[in-house]
Motif scaffolding. Structure first.
Motif, mmCIF file in Angstrom:
data_model
loop_
_atom_site.group_PDB
_atom_site.id
_atom_site.type_symbol
_atom_site.label_atom_id
_atom_site.label_comp_id
_atom_site.label_asym_id
_atom_site.label_seq_id
_atom_site.Cartn_x
_atom_site.Cartn_y
_atom_site.Cartn_z
ATOM 1 N N ARG A 1 -67.807 -6.160 -37.421
ATOM 2 C CA ARG A 1 -67.333 -6.111 -35.802
ATOM 3 C C ARG A 1 -68.500 -7.060 -34.849
ATOM 4 O O ARG A 1 -69.626 -7.478 -35.585
ATOM 5 C CB ARG A 1 -67.249 -5.025 -35.542
ATOM 6 C CG ARG A 1 -68.593 -3.801 -34.896
ATOM 7 C CD ARG A 1 -68.142 -2.473 -34.185
ATOM 8 N NE ARG A 1 -68.812 -1.561 -33.784
ATOM 9 C CZ ARG A 1 -70.096 -1.734 -33.450
ATOM 10 N NH1 ARG A 1 -70.814 -3.130 -34.162
ATOM 11 N NH2 ARG A 1 -71.106 -1.021 -33.940
ATOM 12 N N LYS A 2 -67.388 -7.839 -33.102
ATOM 13 C CA LYS A 2 -68.187 -8.110 -32.725
ATOM 14 C C LYS A 2 -69.423 -7.616 -31.798
ATOM 15 O O LYS A 2 -69.440 -6.612 -31.559
ATOM 16 C CB LYS A 2 -67.250 -9.003 -31.714
ATOM 17 C CG LYS A 2 -67.929 -10.081 -30.551
ATOM 18 C CD LYS A 2 -66.998 -10.811 -30.085
ATOM 19 C CE LYS A 2 -67.870 -11.271 -28.829
ATOM 20 N NZ LYS A 2 -66.608 -13.229 -29.186
ATOM 21 N N ARG B 1 -71.491 -7.043 -28.408
ATOM 22 C CA ARG B 1 -71.677 -7.620 -28.095
ATOM 23 C C ARG B 1 -73.312 -7.831 -27.107
ATOM 24 O O ARG B 1 -74.704 -6.945 -27.305
ATOM 25 C CB ARG B 1 -71.465 -6.243 -26.444
ATOM 26 C CG ARG B 1 -69.749 -6.527 -26.277
ATOM 27 C CD ARG B 1 -69.029 -5.132 -26.199
ATOM 28 N NE ARG B 1 -69.708 -5.625 -24.596
ATOM 29 C CZ ARG B 1 -69.065 -4.024 -23.653
ATOM 30 N NH1 ARG B 1 -69.091 -3.307 -24.503
ATOM 31 N NH2 ARG B 1 -69.546 -4.605 -22.300
#
Length: 102
Positions: A92-93, A95
């Motif tokens: 997943r991305k 941050r």
């Protein structure tokens, strides 16, 4: 980045194209490459990847001018490894942390 679709394991090229074209058995190819038969067999059966050492040996064996450059073999291995990793464990991305300046 372009999406990759199921690149072949580079060993399939060795197993299906190179060894038959040279008329070599796994044992003879391993001898010529200076690796054990077991080590080469693990690669050819796709249980191990093409290492930097093996890629350099393939280059010395086939010659870079005959499609045997170490970089080519390693790129194929990286493409295969990335595709498998993305398929089995998509990330997943993530941050990024923002660094504060004083």
């Amino acid at each position: 980045m372009a999406k990759m679709y199921n690149p072949p394991h580079p060993a399939s090229i060795l197993r299906e194209d190179v060894l038959p074209a040279l008329g070599l058995t796994v044992t003879e190819a391993a001898r010529q490459l200076g690796v054990s038969r077991v080590a080469l067999s693990r690669v050819l059966n796709e249980r191990a990847g093409i290492s930097v050492d093996l890629a350099r040996r393939i280059e010395a064996w086939l010659g870079a001018e005959n499609g045997g450059s170490a970089e080519t073999w390693l790129r194929m291995q990286i493409d295969y490894d990335l595709w498998r990793s993305n398929k089995s464990r998509p990330l997943r991305k993530i941050r990024r942390a923002v660094l504060e300046t004083a």
